[in-house]
Design an enzyme around this catalytic site. Structure first.
Site, PDB file in Angstrom:
ATOM      1  N   THR A   1       1.349  -2.842   8.167  1.00  0.00           N
ATOM      2  CA  THR A   1       1.202  -3.812   9.541  1.00  0.00           C
ATOM      3  C   THR A   1       2.326  -4.514   9.909  1.00  0.00           C
ATOM      4  O   THR A   1       3.246  -4.972   9.326  1.00  0.00           O
ATOM      5  CB  THR A   1      -0.258  -4.803   9.349  1.00  0.00           C
ATOM      6  OG1 THR A   1      -1.313  -4.351   8.958  1.00  0.00           O
ATOM      7  CG2 THR A   1      -0.133  -5.598  10.419  1.00  0.00           C
TER       8      THR A   1
ATOM      9  N   GLU B   1      -7.000  -5.041   3.159  1.00  0.00           N
ATOM     10  CA  GLU B   1      -6.890  -6.238   2.284  1.00  0.00           C
ATOM     11  C   GLU B   1      -7.907  -6.416   1.153  1.00  0.00           C
ATOM     12  O   GLU B   1      -8.456  -7.364   0.729  1.00  0.00           O
ATOM     13  CB  GLU B   1      -6.954  -7.508   2.981  1.00  0.00           C
ATOM     14  CG  GLU B   1      -5.581  -7.688   4.078  1.00  0.00           C
ATOM     15  CD  GLU B   1      -5.382  -9.144   4.394  1.00  0.00           C
ATOM     16  OE1 GLU B   1      -5.759 -10.024   3.695  1.00  0.00           O
ATOM     17  OE2 GLU B   1      -4.637  -9.265   5.550  1.00  0.00           O
TER      18      GLU B   1
ATOM     19  N   ALA C   1      -1.908   4.400  -3.784  1.00  0.00           N
ATOM     20  CA  ALA C   1      -1.826   3.051  -4.459  1.00  0.00           C
ATOM     21  C   ALA C   1      -2.239   1.933  -3.162  1.00  0.00           C
ATOM     22  O   ALA C   1      -1.444   1.823  -2.388  1.00  0.00           O
ATOM     23  CB  ALA C   1      -0.844   2.511  -5.138  1.00  0.00           C
TER      24      ALA C   1
ATOM     25  N   GLN D   1     -39.675  -7.536  22.240  1.00  0.00           N
ATOM     26  CA  GLN D   1     -39.618  -8.221  21.083  1.00  0.00           C
ATOM     27  C   GLN D   1     -38.587  -7.443  20.008  1.00  0.00           C
ATOM     28  O   GLN D   1     -37.992  -7.994  19.227  1.00  0.00           O
ATOM     29  CB  GLN D   1     -41.074  -8.438  20.398  1.00  0.00           C
ATOM     30  CG  GLN D   1     -41.876  -9.229  21.030  1.00  0.00           C
ATOM     31  CD  GLN D   1     -43.079  -9.467  20.520  1.00  0.00           C
ATOM     32  OE1 GLN D   1     -43.632  -8.561  19.778  1.00  0.00           O
ATOM     33  NE2 GLN D   1     -43.713 -10.781  20.235  1.00  0.00           N
TER      34      GLN D   1
ATOM     35  N   GLY E   1     -26.781   3.289  26.489  1.00  0.00           N
ATOM     36  CA  GLY E   1     -25.740   4.265  26.714  1.00  0.00           C
ATOM     37  C   GLY E   1     -24.497   3.449  27.239  1.00  0.00           C
ATOM     38  O   GLY E   1     -23.536   3.814  26.866  1.00  0.00           O
TER      39      GLY E   1
ATOM     40  N   THR F   1       0.700  -1.204   0.072  1.00  0.00           N
ATOM     41  CA  THR F   1      -0.012  -0.036   0.017  1.00  0.00           C
ATOM     42  C   THR F   1       1.018   1.340   0.126  1.00  0.00           C
ATOM     43  O   THR F   1       1.855   1.306   0.838  1.00  0.00           O
ATOM     44  CB  THR F   1      -0.948   0.065   1.211  1.00  0.00           C
ATOM     45  OG1 THR F   1      -1.729  -1.087   1.044  1.00  0.00           O
ATOM     46  CG2 THR F   1      -1.915   1.278   1.379  1.00  0.00           C
TER      47      THR F   1
ATOM     48  N   THR G   1     -10.810  -3.170  -0.125  1.00  0.00           N
ATOM     49  CA  THR G   1     -12.015  -2.578   0.373  1.00  0.00           C
ATOM     50  C   THR G   1     -13.303  -3.237  -0.079  1.00  0.00           C
ATOM     51  O   THR G   1     -13.271  -4.386  -1.107  1.00  0.00           O
ATOM     52  CB  THR G   1     -12.258  -1.282  -0.208  1.00  0.00           C
ATOM     53  OG1 THR G   1     -12.331  -1.051  -1.544  1.00  0.00           O
ATOM     54  CG2 THR G   1     -10.925  -0.387   0.168  1.00  0.00           C
TER      55      THR G   1
END
Length: 385
Positions: free
Chosen positions: A155, A364, A127, A280, A341, A123, A366
């Site tokens: 990574t 890897e 690109a 429900q 919340g 990456t 989109t």
């Protein structure tokens, strides 16, 4: 690995994840780091090399077996899997798919043991999923190569011992052709990494930019040797297809954890003097998440089976990654909604997973890239006009 051995391995991983790692999730998120003792346990359990063939000291799992492992790992913070994900996935598979025998013997046993951590340097700022605009270059210089360029969001780059760098070796080749892959060890003159990225989620999983300024490597640094010159993207595409099945399985594991958290909270939380499990509309959200989980798990297992059989290594992985990464986002969103919340508060598992899950739709490949792959496979030449 036979079925009984695999069951033993999965049971050990399940116990490790749930007893050792889950209690540390909040501190991993806060500290942006995995404790050293957890890293060492991962190495001793063989987690750095579960996809690497046994002949190179790995566990040699098939893809169908690998996804069962990945689903166990998905139960906890994705930072754990990220420790060894590049060794087993896109970086390690560069060597498994395209390396020479000497390169495999030199690197794969060390990847499998965790002695070496590898990164996948594809990456760039302009690109990513589409490498046709990749600008990092490698030019011949005497009996070696000189590489210049920058990579982004890589990574494990801050701790990598070797980076698989994709660079354009034929500037006249169109699109994603004319790209080669280079083994660039840490410490090579001209190779540097930027500060760790401060991300929305997945803390403890480190990424950073990589800079290559007149980095000189020998001729044997080309993955695949002479045969690998200008063929790097072909290798990358195969690695990414495998990685998509794996990522889909991780998403399924995370969805299973989110369903668990949702169900347990709904059963214990009361509103208006009644358990919210009796409402429900809450039941509807739980039902949708359980259904998503079942669908994702079935799709991943079928994609893995077809990958192993060699009958579908394109559309199946893309469909699995597309559906499961989108699916876990929906499940995470419902989990927060059921928590109300409390689900928006730091320190609550579903809040952290909500942030963590968002990345799976991006890296890897989109979701939009997966849509293109799936549609072009179905439509054939008609999709290109």
């Amino acid at each position: 690995m036979d079925a009984s051995d695999l069951d033993d391995v999965l049971a050990s991983v399940r116990e490790f994840v749930r007893e050792e790692v889950v209690p540390l999730e909040e501190s991993i998120d806060t500290d942006d780091a995995i404790p050293a003792r957890i890293v060492e346990q991962c190495k001793s359990m063989g987690l750095y090399g579960f996809t690497i063939p046994e002949e190179y000291d790995g566990l040699g799992l098939t893809v169908a077996q690998e996804v069962e492992m990945a689903m166990e790992l998905g139960w906890t913070t994705p930072a754990l899997r990220s420790l060894f994900g590049t060794n087993n996935g896109i970086a390690g598979h560069v060597l498994m798919e395209g390396g020479t025998e000497q390169q495999k013997k030199s690197w794969l046993p060390r990847l499998a043991s965790g002695e070496v951590t590898a990164s996948f340097g594809l990456t760039e700022a302009e690109a990513g999923s589409d490498p046709s605009t990749l600008t990092t270059t490698a030019r011949r210089d005497g009996d070696g190569w000189v590489i210049n360029g920058s990579k982004r969001y890589i990574t494990n780059a801050p701790v990598a011992d070797v980076i698989m760098v994709f660079a354009r070796t034929n500037p006249d080749a169109p699109g994603n052709r004319g790209i080669s892959t280079f083994l660039v060890p840490a410490g090579t003159e001209g190779l540097s990494t930027g500060p760790r990225d401060h991300k929305m989620g997945q803390f403890g999983a480190w990424t950073s930019d990589v800079h290559l300024d007149d980095v000189r490597v020998p001729a044997d640094a080309v993955v695949g040797g002479d045969a690998g010159i200008d063929n790097g993207f072909r290798i990358a595409a195969r690695c990414l297809a495998h990685g998509r099945v794996h990522i889909a399985a991780v998403c399924v594991g995370m969805a299973a954890r989110l369903v668990h958290e949702t169900v347990e909270y709904a059963k214990s939380r009361e509103a208006g003097g009644k358990s919210i499990a009796t409402f429900q509309l809450v039941q509807g959200m739980v039902a949708d998440s359980v259904t998503d989980l079942h669908a994702g798990r079935a799709l991943v297992r079928e994609a893995a089976r077809a990958f192993d059989a060699g009958t579908d290594k394109v559309a199946g992985p893309a469909a699995a990654k597309y559906f499961c990464s989108e699916m876990v986002g929906r499940v995470a969103d419902r989990a927060v909604q059921v928590h109300g919340g409390a689900g928006y508060m730091r320190g609550v598992a579903v809040e952290r997973f909500y942030r963590d899950a968002r990345l799976f739709r991006i890296y890897e490949g989109t979701s939009q890239i997966q849509q293109v792959i799936i549609a072009r496979d179905a439509l054939g030449a008609a999709a290109r006009g």
